[in-house]
Write a protein that holds these residues in place. Structure first.
Motif, PDB file in Angstrom:
ATOM      1  N   ASN A 173      29.178  42.019  34.064  1.00 47.78           N
ATOM      2  CA  ASN A 173      28.239  42.365  32.991  1.00 47.78           C
ATOM      3  C   ASN A 173      28.172  41.270  31.929  1.00 47.78           C
ATOM      4  O   ASN A 173      27.724  41.526  30.792  1.00 47.78           O
ATOM      5  CB  ASN A 173      28.596  43.695  32.334  1.00 47.78           C
ATOM      6  CG  ASN A 173      28.559  44.839  33.335  1.00 47.78           C
ATOM      7  OD1 ASN A 173      27.745  44.831  34.266  1.00 47.78           O
ATOM      8  ND2 ASN A 173      29.431  45.825  33.157  1.00 47.78           N
ATOM      9  N   SER A 174      28.652  40.022  32.276  1.00 49.04           N
ATOM     10  CA  SER A 174      28.485  38.920  31.326  1.00 49.04           C
ATOM     11  C   SER A 174      26.982  38.631  31.151  1.00 49.04           C
ATOM     12  O   SER A 174      26.156  38.875  32.042  1.00 49.04           O
ATOM     13  CB  SER A 174      29.202  37.667  31.836  1.00 49.04           C
ATOM     14  OG  SER A 174      30.586  37.884  31.902  1.00 49.04           O
ATOM     15  N   ALA A 175      26.660  38.067  30.013  1.00 53.38           N
ATOM     16  CA  ALA A 175      25.248  37.837  29.672  1.00 53.38           C
ATOM     17  C   ALA A 175      24.625  36.823  30.623  1.00 53.38           C
ATOM     18  O   ALA A 175      25.259  35.829  31.000  1.00 53.38           O
ATOM     19  CB  ALA A 175      25.142  37.341  28.234  1.00 53.38           C
ATOM     20  N   VAL A 176      23.413  37.093  31.010  1.00 51.75           N
ATOM     21  CA  VAL A 176      22.678  36.156  31.859  1.00 51.75           C
ATOM     22  C   VAL A 176      22.447  34.860  31.080  1.00 51.75           C
ATOM     23  O   VAL A 176      22.075  34.880  29.913  1.00 51.75           O
ATOM     24  CB  VAL A 176      21.344  36.771  32.311  1.00 51.75           C
ATOM     25  CG1 VAL A 176      20.523  35.766  33.097  1.00 51.75           C
ATOM     26  CG2 VAL A 176      21.580  38.028  33.120  1.00 51.75           C
ATOM     27  N   GLY A 177      22.675  33.726  31.732  1.00 57.04           N
ATOM     28  CA  GLY A 177      22.541  32.426  31.082  1.00 57.04           C
ATOM     29  C   GLY A 177      23.854  31.847  30.620  1.00 57.04           C
ATOM     30  O   GLY A 177      23.894  30.702  30.156  1.00 57.04           O
ATOM     31  N   SER A 178      24.951  32.605  30.746  1.00 54.71           N
ATOM     32  CA  SER A 178      26.259  32.081  30.341  1.00 54.71           C
ATOM     33  C   SER A 178      26.655  30.946  31.266  1.00 54.71           C
ATOM     34  O   SER A 178      26.465  31.013  32.483  1.00 54.71           O
ATOM     35  CB  SER A 178      27.308  33.200  30.393  1.00 54.71           C
ATOM     36  OG  SER A 178      26.945  34.262  29.532  1.00 54.71           O
ATOM     37  N   LYS A 179      27.232  29.869  30.678  1.00 53.10           N
ATOM     38  CA  LYS A 179      27.631  28.690  31.442  1.00 53.10           C
ATOM     39  C   LYS A 179      29.141  28.543  31.430  1.00 53.10           C
ATOM     40  O   LYS A 179      29.804  28.921  30.469  1.00 53.10           O
ATOM     41  CB  LYS A 179      26.974  27.430  30.866  1.00 53.10           C
ATOM     42  CG  LYS A 179      25.461  27.394  31.009  1.00 53.10           C
ATOM     43  CD  LYS A 179      24.896  26.053  30.539  1.00 53.10           C
ATOM     44  CE  LYS A 179      23.389  25.994  30.755  1.00 53.10           C
ATOM     45  NZ  LYS A 179      22.820  24.691  30.318  1.00 53.10           N
ATOM     46  N   MET A 180      29.657  27.945  32.505  1.00 56.56           N
ATOM     47  CA  MET A 180      31.093  27.693  32.604  1.00 56.56           C
ATOM     48  C   MET A 180      31.323  26.629  33.671  1.00 56.56           C
ATOM     49  O   MET A 180      30.404  26.261  34.410  1.00 56.56           O
ATOM     50  CB  MET A 180      31.842  28.982  32.948  1.00 56.56           C
ATOM     51  CG  MET A 180      31.361  29.666  34.199  1.00 56.56           C
ATOM     52  SD  MET A 180      31.759  31.411  34.173  1.00 56.56           S
ATOM     53  CE  MET A 180      30.712  31.979  32.824  1.00 56.56           C
ATOM     54  N   ASN A 181      32.568  26.142  33.714  1.00 54.04           N
ATOM     55  CA  ASN A 181      32.911  25.097  34.685  1.00 54.04           C
ATOM     56  C   ASN A 181      32.773  25.628  36.113  1.00 54.04           C
ATOM     57  O   ASN A 181      33.090  26.785  36.392  1.00 54.04           O
ATOM     58  CB  ASN A 181      34.332  24.596  34.452  1.00 54.04           C
ATOM     59  CG  ASN A 181      34.461  23.854  33.136  1.00 54.04           C
ATOM     60  OD1 ASN A 181      33.494  23.254  32.657  1.00 54.04           O
ATOM     61  ND2 ASN A 181      35.638  23.900  32.536  1.00 54.04           N
ATOM     62  N   GLY A 182      32.329  24.726  36.984  1.00 56.25           N
ATOM     63  CA  GLY A 182      32.129  25.127  38.369  1.00 56.25           C
ATOM     64  C   GLY A 182      33.005  24.322  39.315  1.00 56.25           C
ATOM     65  O   GLY A 182      34.186  24.120  39.052  1.00 56.25           O
ATOM     66  N   TYR A 183      32.418  23.820  40.393  1.00 63.58           N
ATOM     67  CA  TYR A 183      33.174  23.108  41.432  1.00 63.58           C
ATOM     68  C   TYR A 183      33.176  21.608  41.120  1.00 63.58           C
ATOM     69  O   TYR A 183      32.160  21.063  40.684  1.00 63.58           O
ATOM     70  CB  TYR A 183      32.562  23.349  42.807  1.00 63.58           C
ATOM     71  CG  TYR A 183      33.463  22.916  43.934  1.00 63.58           C
ATOM     72  CD1 TYR A 183      34.416  23.766  44.443  1.00 63.58           C
ATOM     73  CD2 TYR A 183      33.355  21.635  44.474  1.00 63.58           C
ATOM     74  CE1 TYR A 183      35.261  23.371  45.468  1.00 63.58           C
ATOM     75  CE2 TYR A 183      34.196  21.226  45.496  1.00 63.58           C
ATOM     76  CZ  TYR A 183      35.158  22.109  45.990  1.00 63.58           C
ATOM     77  OH  TYR A 183      35.985  21.710  46.995  1.00 63.58           O
TER      78      TYR A 183
END
Length: 836
Positions: free
Chosen positions: A481-491
């Motif tokens: 249920n985190s907000a759409v558009g939230s960014k975070m580290n990926g691969y």
């Protein structure tokens, strides 16, 4: 009757007498010995025995002064050659010595020849007078293989009756009138017994003859006399080995005294004599050096006598075996045999490397490739477990990059790269290799020999590589249920050449729910849709996204971004049941349970409670906790049979709650399955055509009831039913007792009269009272009654026996009972129809 001219031990010469006379005289405390012998002595004949112990008890050296005679250790005197004695005496000296005490003594032996004249008796022919006497057996022997001259005189048989009468002699037995025929004969007048030819003791060892003495007129002067003739053994048979060639095997690592094998020989001469006393020895060993074997002189057992047996030097030995009779004396007969001893291999040679160090190279990222062959040397027998090598990587392979195997044909060690090597991490690797055999070394060798080792240096060659997705799986945590558009580290992938990822581009290959988008340059991720942990499959596992990393040359690698979706308490617990059937009074309660799709921290224990509802529900129903996920719903005794709608609220440990209206059918039944069918039909939403069909059915039912009422009234007035009505399903009985009248309906079944039993599907006529008594009316359809039957001790509803087979005799109800049953239920059906 007696036999004259007997000799001992043999009758080889006519009338010879052998006696031993011993006279004492003081010559160094020894005795003088006189032996009476025949005039002719054949070679290798025992002529007597002297007591050497009385002369010198500890003599270890015995020598005869006359070469024609030899003396054994037990005092037996044998002829070495043929000896003919003259009338004069002959003597020789036996010299005895004790080498330890330096004592020497001599014994003189005199040989005397005596002649004995055999007197022939003549008798006159007078009247025979029988004398009560019994002949005694007369022992006699003859030498086998005698040279004659033949016929050979053996002895003379005489009867005492010959002093007064003319006696004639005869013999019978084997050798006379039995095989071998005509070997012996006796002179009729004199009683002289002769042998006609040589005899082989190995064929005939004794002849049991019978001698007879009779007068001229055939009258027996004496009883028959047993006359055994023993054939004295001559050492005329060589001992013979049981096999011409013996083959034995012995391990090269055998201990001292190991038995290799046993040789055996046989001798046809007389057992338990010097002629069959055998001695074994080894005449020759090839190769001669070193001397490794010995043989026991009496048993023939061959054993090892040296530790220097080495198969790698000599793998086969040949022994010439000798056996000799006469207890091994030089004049004994000899035979030989060959014994081949094969030395079998033992693991007494450790495998060794030809070099102490080796070098090789391999490209990075190569795997499952051969990079080096390592030869070894082993002197043990090829293609055996003592020769085959086992290689081991002792050091330098902690991460499992290498493996080593053995080439079964060449016995070489083959070194492989098992897992790819990285030039940027390790440009050179040093391995320590050890080698041993498939079986352990012998104990003697293993004490002084350790495992042979060699060092292998592996150089890693650099290669221009594509991006590396290391680690292959990378993890990130995101709350649902985190907000759409939230960014975070990926691969993140990297270029192994420069150790950075600035020149790489990323692309999403697979996203099961399409919840995530990935930045092409940085590889970071953005939430594109709301994440729902409960919607992921599997629910409690990681949400995996496949990512592709590409460099400027188009080379790529693939990795996995594993998203751990953290749970949020966004789901209330849910009651699993929707509809319950409780049989009253058999069942006093029913348990209900709930589940929560959230993680356990947001789930049980649950709180169950009755929601805000009518007082009637609270008065009749109670709810108690069973465990963390279940509660027990109980009713009061005064609760009526009907269906209840009970709202129940369940709450998790974090406060999330939900209310559900639970339909509970409190039913008059013995098992809930009896009420499920009614409950299912009640819950169906009916369309307009279904409602119209129900109304038509109700109208038809009322017409049937009206017909029944009319029939009852007319019956009370004495009117009977019409015949066509009697053929329908309404049946009347005017008998006072329970009737046996059976009538089948108009559907084609056979009608049975009273007092007849029936196996068909027929309705039973009801019984009632004539002349104004209440009549029982039954409604039949085939073999089923309209209403249910009252069983013994049970109460059943109408629906509980649909489709079941019942005996119509047990299904009678009065009209009033039937009316009381149908009216309330018809009202319920109409109410439910309107409600639906």
């Amino acid at each position: 009757m007696a036999a004259a001219g007997s000799r001992s031990p043999r009758c080889g010469a006519p009338c010879g007498l052998l006696t031993v006379l011993i006279f004492s005289f003081a010559v160094e405390a020894c005795e003088k010995v006189i032996l009476n012998v025949p005039s002719k002595l054949e070679a290798d004949r025992m002529i007597g025995r002297v007591n050497l112990k009385e002369c010198l008890r500890s003599a270890d050296f015995i020598q005869s002064s006359d070469p024609d005679f030899r003396v054994l250790a037990d005092g037996s005197v044998f002829t070495a050659s043929t000896v003919v004695l003259s009338d004069e005496k002959r003597s020789f000296t036996i010299r005895l010595s004790d080498r330890k005490t330096q004592m020497k003594k001599e014994m003189i032996v005199f040989l005397e020849h005596q002649k004995k004249v055999c007197k022939k008796r003549h008798t006159g022919e007078t009247v025979l007078r029988r004398a009560k006497r019994r002949w005694a057996p007369i022992p006699c022997s003859m030498q086998e293989n005698s040279l004659g001259p033949f016929p050979l005189f053996l002895q003379q048989v005489l009867s005492d009756a010959a002093q007064n009468y003319t006696i004639f002699y005869s013999i019978s037995g084997r050798g006379v009138d039995q095989e071998p025929l005509n070997l012996f004969y006796i002179e009729r007048d004199t009683g002289n017994l002769y042998c006609t030819r040589p005899v082989d003791r190995e064929e005939y060892d004794v002849f049991d003859l019978i001698a007879y003495a009779s007068t001229a007129d055939g009258y027996s002067a004496d009883l028959p006399l047993p006359l055994p003739i023993k054939v004295e053994d001559e050492n005329d048979n060589h001992p013979v080995f049981t096999e011409t060639i013996y083959n034995f095997e012995v391990p090269e690592s055998s201990r001292l005294g190991t038995t290799v094998g046993v040789v055996c020989a046989t001798d046809r001469d007389e057992p338990d004599t010097m002629h069959t006393r055998l001695k074994y020895s080894i005449l020759e060993q090839k190769p001669r050096s070193p001397g490794l074997f010995s043989v026991h002189p009496n048993t023939g057992a061959i054993t090892t006598v040296s530790h220097h047996m080495d198969r790698e030097v000599v793998d086969k030995y040949t022994l010439i075996m000798k056996v000799q009779d006469m207890d091994g004396q030089f004049f004994g007969l000899i035979s030989t045999s060959t014994c081949i001893i094969t030395v079998t291999d033992s693991n007494d040679n450790a495998p060794t490397f030809r070099q102490n160090t080796y070098e090789t190279s391999v490209d990075e990222n190569a795997h499952n490739v051969e990079i080096l062959r390592i030869p070894i040397e082993d002197k043990d027998l090829m293609n055996t477990e003592n020769w085959r090598a086992n290689f081991t990587i002792l050091k330098g392979n902690e991460y499992g990059h290498f493996r080593i195997t053995t080439d079964k044909a060449t016995n070489e060690g083959i070194l492989y790269v098992e897992k790819p090597l990285n030039y940027e991490e390790n440009r050179q690797m040093i391995l320590e290799i050890g080698v041993n055999n498939e079986v352990p070394l012998t104990r003697e060798v293993s004490r002084v020999t350790s495992m042979n080792r060699a060092l292998v240096t592996v150089h890693v060659r650099d290669q221009d590589e594509g991006p590396e997705c290391i680690p292959a799986s990378q993890y990130v945590r995101i709350k649902e249920n985190s907000a759409v558009g939230s960014k975070m580290n990926g691969y993140k992938a990297y270029d192994p050449e420069n150790k950075n990822s600035n020149v790489l581009r990323y692309k999403k290959l697979h996203d099961p729910k399409d919840w995530i988008s990935i930045d092409e340059i940085s590889g970071s991720i953005t939430i594109s849709k709301t994440l729902d942990r409960e919607a992921a499959t599997p629910r409690n596992d990681l949400y995996n996204i496949t990512v592709l990393a590409i460099d400027q040359e188009g080379r790529s690698c693939t990795g996995t971004l594993a998203v751990n979706i953290e749970d949020v308490n966004d789901n209330a617990p849910e009651i699993l049941q929707d509809y319950l059937v409780i049989c009253k009074p058999k069942m006093g309660y029913m348990d209900i349970s709930a589940v929560d799709p959230d993680e356990p921290i947001h789930g049980a224990p649950f709180q169950f409670s009755l929601a805000n509802t009518s007082r009637e529900i609270h008065r009749l129903w109670t709810l108690n906790k069973v465990n963390d996920t279940a509660a027990r719903l109980s009713y009061q005794k005064n609760a009526a049979f009907q269906e209840y709608s009970i709202p129940i609220t369940v709450k998790d440990r974090a406060g999330q709650s939900a209310t559900k209206i639970l339909r509970v059918n409190l039913c008059d039944c013995t098992h809930p399955s009896q009420c499920f069918l009614m409950a299912r039909s009640a819950g169906i939403t009916l369309g307009k055509w279904a409602i119209l069909a129900i109304l038509l059915g109700i109208a038809l039912l009322f017409s049937v009831l009206l017909t029944l009422v009319c029939g009852i009234v007319s019956a009370r007035k004495g009117k009977k039913f019409p015949e066509d009505l009697a053929q329908q399903n309404l049946i009347i009985s005017n008998t006072e007792a329970p009737g046996d009248d059976r009538v089948c309906s108009a559907n084609g079944f056979t009608t049975h009269t009273a007092n007849n039993s029936s196996q068909g599907f027929c309705g039973t006529m009801g019984s009632g009272m004539r002349n104004g008594g209440q009549e029982t009316i039954e409604m039949m359809k085939g073999h089923q009654t309209l209403d249910s039957c009252r069983g013994t001790g049970h109460h059943h509803t109408l629906d509980s026996y649909r489709g079941g087979h019942l005996d119509a005799d047990n299904c009678r109800y009065t009209y009033s009972e039937w009316h009381n049953f149908t009216q309330p239920r018809l009202g319920e059906e109409s109410i439910r129809g309107h409600t639906g």
